[in-house]
Enzyme design. Structure first.
Site, PDB file in Angstrom:
ATOM      1  CG  ASP A 101      -2.038  -1.103   1.248  1.00  0.00           C
ATOM      2  OD1 ASP A 101      -2.030  -1.979   0.499  1.00  0.00           O
ATOM      3  OD2 ASP A 101      -2.841  -0.880   2.227  1.00  0.00           O
ATOM      4  CE  LYS A 163      -5.376   1.836   3.111  1.00  0.00           C
ATOM      5  NZ  LYS A 163      -3.798   1.346   3.687  1.00  0.00           N
ATOM      6  CE  LYS A 195      -6.596  -1.878   3.303  1.00  0.00           C
ATOM      7  NZ  LYS A 195      -4.966  -2.016   3.503  1.00  0.00           N
TER       8      LYS A 195
END
Length: 228
Positions: A101, A163, A195
């Site tokens: 990430d 995300k 996400k």
């Protein structure tokens, strides 16, 4: 709804210890979460603990769930140089991370330099290879138009997920159904995941976010969500 399969059980607080990481992993196995998300300084330790635990369960005749190991780079501000970020990515992968990430270049977005945004994500994805790369947009700092443009750039650059948040903004709303819908509407038809992360504390929130289009939930409240 099988909420557990969506959850990345998360511990990104400074001051975490090896004991805390062990507990996180043990809970991930107990509740059959998709995986864990931790800071890069614990990736090597976590990889060994996961592998040893899986082997131990196997010797006992127990089929162990596959727990994915996720870590963060260029976190939480997104202000590293690209060279620094790439060093972090290489190290994380070499030490056993399954997914990465990273925080998007927020400065470039605010300056309207989306080519730079796309080029940087593409460079990171090239290093990740087949490992999933999730790009953190930090939606509380962006307009709706910037969120959509950032999502489109992530698609162009070959990222695997977008995300919502780092969870580090003091007054940030984090994951909201409105933002998840916007992101999902933009990327889902193009094969990209979403996400949700930041402020997810209850089962009701988790269900609402999944229904809004979230494929993954990054939360430190996974156990509470499963219990209540």
């Amino acid at each position: 709804m099988d909420i557990a399969k969506h959850i990345e059980h998360t511990l990104l607080k400074p001051g975490a210890t090896e004991k805390d990481i062990k507990q996180l992993i043990d809970e991930a196995y107990e509740y059959k979460f998709f995986g864990i998300c931790i800071n890069p300084n614990f990736v090597k330790f976590a990889r060994k603990y996961i592998d040893d635990k899986k082997a131990d369960l196997g010797q006992k005749g127990v089929l162990a769930p596959e727990i994915k190991l996720v870590t963060v780079v260029n976190f939480p501000l997104g202000t590293n140089s690209m060279d620094t970020t790439l060093v972090q990515v290489h190290q994380a992968i070499n030490e056993g991370a399954d997914e990465i990430d990273t925080v998007i270049n927020l400065s470039a977005i605010k300056m309207g330099d989306y080519k730079k945004v796309s080029d940087e994500i593409k460079t990171i994805k090239n290093v990740c290879g087949k490992r999933n790369l999730k790009v953190i947009l930090e939606v509380d700092l962006l307009t709706k138009d910037e969120i959509k443009k950032a999502c489109l750039n992530c698609i162009t650059a070959g990222a695997d997920f977008v995300k919502t948040s780092t969870g580090f903004l003091k007054n940030g709303l984090g994951a909201t159904t409105e933002n998840i819908r916007l992101m999902s509407d933009t990327v889902s038809k193009r094969g990209m995941g979403v996400k949700a992360s930041g402020g997810i504390r209850t089962r009701v929130q988790a269900i609402d976010l999944i229904n809004a289009g979230a494929d993954r939930l990054g939360t430190s409240s996974g156990v509470a969500i499963m219990k209540y």
